[in-house]
Motif scaffolding. Structure first.
Motif, PDB file in Angstrom:
ATOM      1  N   PRO A   1      15.089   0.251  -2.054  1.00 43.89           N
ATOM      2  CA  PRO A   1      14.324   1.138  -2.858  1.00 43.89           C
ATOM      3  C   PRO A   1      13.187   1.561  -2.110  1.00 43.89           C
ATOM      4  O   PRO A   1      12.811   2.820  -2.121  1.00 43.89           O
ATOM      5  CB  PRO A   1      13.645   0.429  -3.995  1.00 43.89           C
ATOM      6  CG  PRO A   1      14.712  -0.702  -4.227  1.00 43.89           C
ATOM      7  CD  PRO A   1      15.338  -0.890  -3.030  1.00 43.89           C
ATOM      8  N   LEU A   2      12.444   0.947  -1.268  1.00 48.78           N
ATOM      9  CA  LEU A   2      11.255   1.452  -0.304  1.00 48.78           C
ATOM     10  C   LEU A   2      11.700   2.141   0.550  1.00 48.78           C
ATOM     11  O   LEU A   2      11.302   3.316   0.988  1.00 48.78           O
ATOM     12  CB  LEU A   2      10.365   0.057   0.120  1.00 48.78           C
ATOM     13  CG  LEU A   2       9.938  -0.768  -0.892  1.00 48.78           C
ATOM     14  CD1 LEU A   2       8.999  -1.706  -0.156  1.00 48.78           C
ATOM     15  CD2 LEU A   2       8.931   0.166  -1.738  1.00 48.78           C
ATOM     16  N   THR A   3      12.846   1.817   1.259  1.00 42.94           N
ATOM     17  CA  THR A   3      13.531   2.882   2.340  1.00 42.94           C
ATOM     18  C   THR A   3      14.063   4.106   1.554  1.00 42.94           C
ATOM     19  O   THR A   3      14.136   5.343   2.283  1.00 42.94           O
ATOM     20  CB  THR A   3      14.795   1.961   2.921  1.00 42.94           C
ATOM     21  OG1 THR A   3      14.127   0.740   3.590  1.00 42.94           O
ATOM     22  CG2 THR A   3      15.455   2.840   4.065  1.00 42.94           C
TER      23      THR A   3
ATOM     24  N   GLU B   1       0.828  -1.233  -0.034  1.00 36.91           N
ATOM     25  CA  GLU B   1      -0.104  -0.015   0.093  1.00 36.91           C
ATOM     26  C   GLU B   1       0.775   1.219   0.142  1.00 36.91           C
ATOM     27  O   GLU B   1       1.773   1.248   0.890  1.00 36.91           O
ATOM     28  CB  GLU B   1      -0.892   0.144   1.177  1.00 36.91           C
ATOM     29  CG  GLU B   1      -1.996   1.275   1.243  1.00 36.91           C
ATOM     30  CD  GLU B   1      -2.758   1.118   2.360  1.00 36.91           C
ATOM     31  OE1 GLU B   1      -3.711   2.011   2.561  1.00 36.91           O
ATOM     32  OE2 GLU B   1      -2.578   0.106   3.029  1.00 36.91           O
ATOM     33  N   GLY B   2       0.378   2.249  -0.896  1.00 40.51           N
ATOM     34  CA  GLY B   2       1.175   3.432  -0.748  1.00 40.51           C
ATOM     35  C   GLY B   2       2.441   3.507  -1.805  1.00 40.51           C
ATOM     36  O   GLY B   2       3.014   4.532  -2.152  1.00 40.51           O
ATOM     37  N   VAL B   3       3.029   2.254  -2.429  1.00 38.97           N
ATOM     38  CA  VAL B   3       4.156   2.540  -3.306  1.00 38.97           C
ATOM     39  C   VAL B   3       3.856   3.144  -4.725  1.00 38.97           C
ATOM     40  O   VAL B   3       4.675   3.880  -4.922  1.00 38.97           O
ATOM     41  CB  VAL B   3       4.394   0.845  -3.810  1.00 38.97           C
ATOM     42  CG1 VAL B   3       5.391   0.875  -5.009  1.00 38.97           C
ATOM     43  CG2 VAL B   3       5.043   0.260  -2.501  1.00 38.97           C
ATOM     44  N   GLY B   4       2.595   2.991  -5.058  1.00 33.21           N
ATOM     45  CA  GLY B   4       2.163   3.814  -6.419  1.00 33.21           C
ATOM     46  C   GLY B   4       2.241   5.265  -6.272  1.00 33.21           C
ATOM     47  O   GLY B   4       2.678   5.874  -6.802  1.00 33.21           O
ATOM     48  N   ASP B   5       1.979   5.619  -5.041  1.00 30.48           N
ATOM     49  CA  ASP B   5       1.666   7.014  -4.557  1.00 30.48           C
ATOM     50  C   ASP B   5       3.135   7.517  -4.392  1.00 30.48           C
ATOM     51  O   ASP B   5       3.539   8.595  -5.192  1.00 30.48           O
ATOM     52  CB  ASP B   5       1.185   7.418  -3.129  1.00 30.48           C
ATOM     53  CG  ASP B   5       0.861   8.654  -2.766  1.00 30.48           C
ATOM     54  OD1 ASP B   5       0.211   9.433  -3.414  1.00 30.48           O
ATOM     55  OD2 ASP B   5       1.903   9.131  -1.753  1.00 30.48           O
ATOM     56  N   VAL B   6       4.059   6.964  -3.817  1.00 28.44           N
ATOM     57  CA  VAL B   6       5.643   7.375  -3.547  1.00 28.44           C
ATOM     58  C   VAL B   6       6.226   7.245  -4.935  1.00 28.44           C
ATOM     59  O   VAL B   6       7.069   8.347  -5.137  1.00 28.44           O
ATOM     60  CB  VAL B   6       6.205   6.456  -2.507  1.00 28.44           C
ATOM     61  CG1 VAL B   6       6.595   5.219  -2.888  1.00 28.44           C
ATOM     62  CG2 VAL B   6       7.376   7.424  -1.858  1.00 28.44           C
TER      63      VAL B   6
ATOM     64  N   ILE C   1      10.622   7.811 -12.837  1.00 27.00           N
ATOM     65  CA  ILE C   1      11.876   8.066 -12.219  1.00 27.00           C
ATOM     66  C   ILE C   1      11.697   7.846 -10.645  1.00 27.00           C
ATOM     67  O   ILE C   1      11.182   8.736 -10.014  1.00 27.00           O
ATOM     68  CB  ILE C   1      12.563   9.632 -12.155  1.00 27.00           C
ATOM     69  CG1 ILE C   1      12.624   9.964 -13.861  1.00 27.00           C
ATOM     70  CG2 ILE C   1      13.765   9.641 -11.857  1.00 27.00           C
ATOM     71  CD1 ILE C   1      13.072  11.425 -14.148  1.00 27.00           C
ATOM     72  N   ALA C   2      11.733   6.563 -10.315  1.00 27.84           N
ATOM     73  CA  ALA C   2      11.519   6.160  -8.929  1.00 27.84           C
ATOM     74  C   ALA C   2      12.630   5.529  -8.455  1.00 27.84           C
ATOM     75  O   ALA C   2      13.731   5.031  -9.110  1.00 27.84           O
ATOM     76  CB  ALA C   2      10.133   5.172  -8.983  1.00 27.84           C
TER      77      ALA C   2
END
Length: 226
Positions: free
Chosen positions: A217-219, A47-52, A201-202
């Motif tokens: 990546p998530l951190t 949850e929230g990966v798309g947003d960030v 660009i993520a």
């Protein structure tokens, strides 16, 4: 809206104005329930990966556009996690452009007998075909020309743009106490053959370190917006 493509992490819709809408998902590539940007199938939903991912893309696309470097970015809507983009054709069946500032990853696997891991590189640009079965093979400027995939001018333009964009991203990481080691981009071209930076660009497209330690990546996404 007409959905024209459903990808692993984004869906693509055609808009009435001729542009396209990218819908960022919370689906992530990975294996056995663990996130891995190098995998080629969806392994989990966070949850929230798309947003960030969209937030980071907006942040950098706006900076890159302001620097006069052409991208497909038009605007975005964080409320529904979408980004409007200009139409663009990809090179061949898909091409990845990598800029390396330090010798790590596949670069060391290929050339480790000639250079120490972690050695600095001078904004080294390389291109690979997106082909999992063939291990994403490297391709040269002459090869792309001979195959009719890209003109020498398009190659030179992409190389110059890649270095400029990499410097922008690296400076932003440095300002946050982190160091960019390498980053992966995708480019396309418009009806006139002019190249532009496309996709996103993520954090999953870059390798960043802090105090010599790799940042997942998530951190990285969390640290970037702290």
């Amino acid at each position: 809206m007409n959905r024209v493509y459903s990808g692993k992490t984004k869906d693509v819709f055609a808009l009435d104005n001729g542009n396209y809408l990218l819908k960022f998902k919370d689906d992530c590539t990975g294996k056995d329930g663990k996130f891995d940007p190098g995998e080629n199938s969806v392994g989990l939903t966070i949850e929230g990966v798309g947003d960030v991912n969209l937030r980071m893309s907006i942040y950098f696309f706006e900076k890159i556009n302001a620097a006069g470097i052409r991208t497909h970015y038009v605007k975005a809507n964080l409320d529904d996690t979408t980004m409007e983009v200009l139409p663009a054709k990809v090179f061949g069946h898909g091409l990845e452009v990598i800029c390396r500032l330090r010798a790590v990853g596949s670069f060391i696997k290929r050339y480790g007998e000639y250079i120490e891991s972690g050695s600095p590189l001078p904004e080294y640009v390389e291109m690979t075909f997106k082909n999992d079965a063939k291990g994403d093979p490297l391709v040269t400027k002459d090869g792309l020309d001979v195959l009719g995939i890209m003109t020498p001018k398009q190659y030179d333009d992409i190389k110059e743009m890649t270095r400029k964009v990499t410097c922008i991203v690296a400076d932003e990481m440095k300002a946050r106490g982190m160091e960019l080691y390498d980053i992966k981009f995708e480019f396309g071209y418009d009806a006139n053959g002019e190249v532009m930076l496309i996709d996103e660009i993520a954090s999953g497209n870059m390798r960043v370190y802090k105090n010599g330690e790799y940042i997942e990546p998530l951190t990285l996404s969390k640290l970037f917006f702290e």
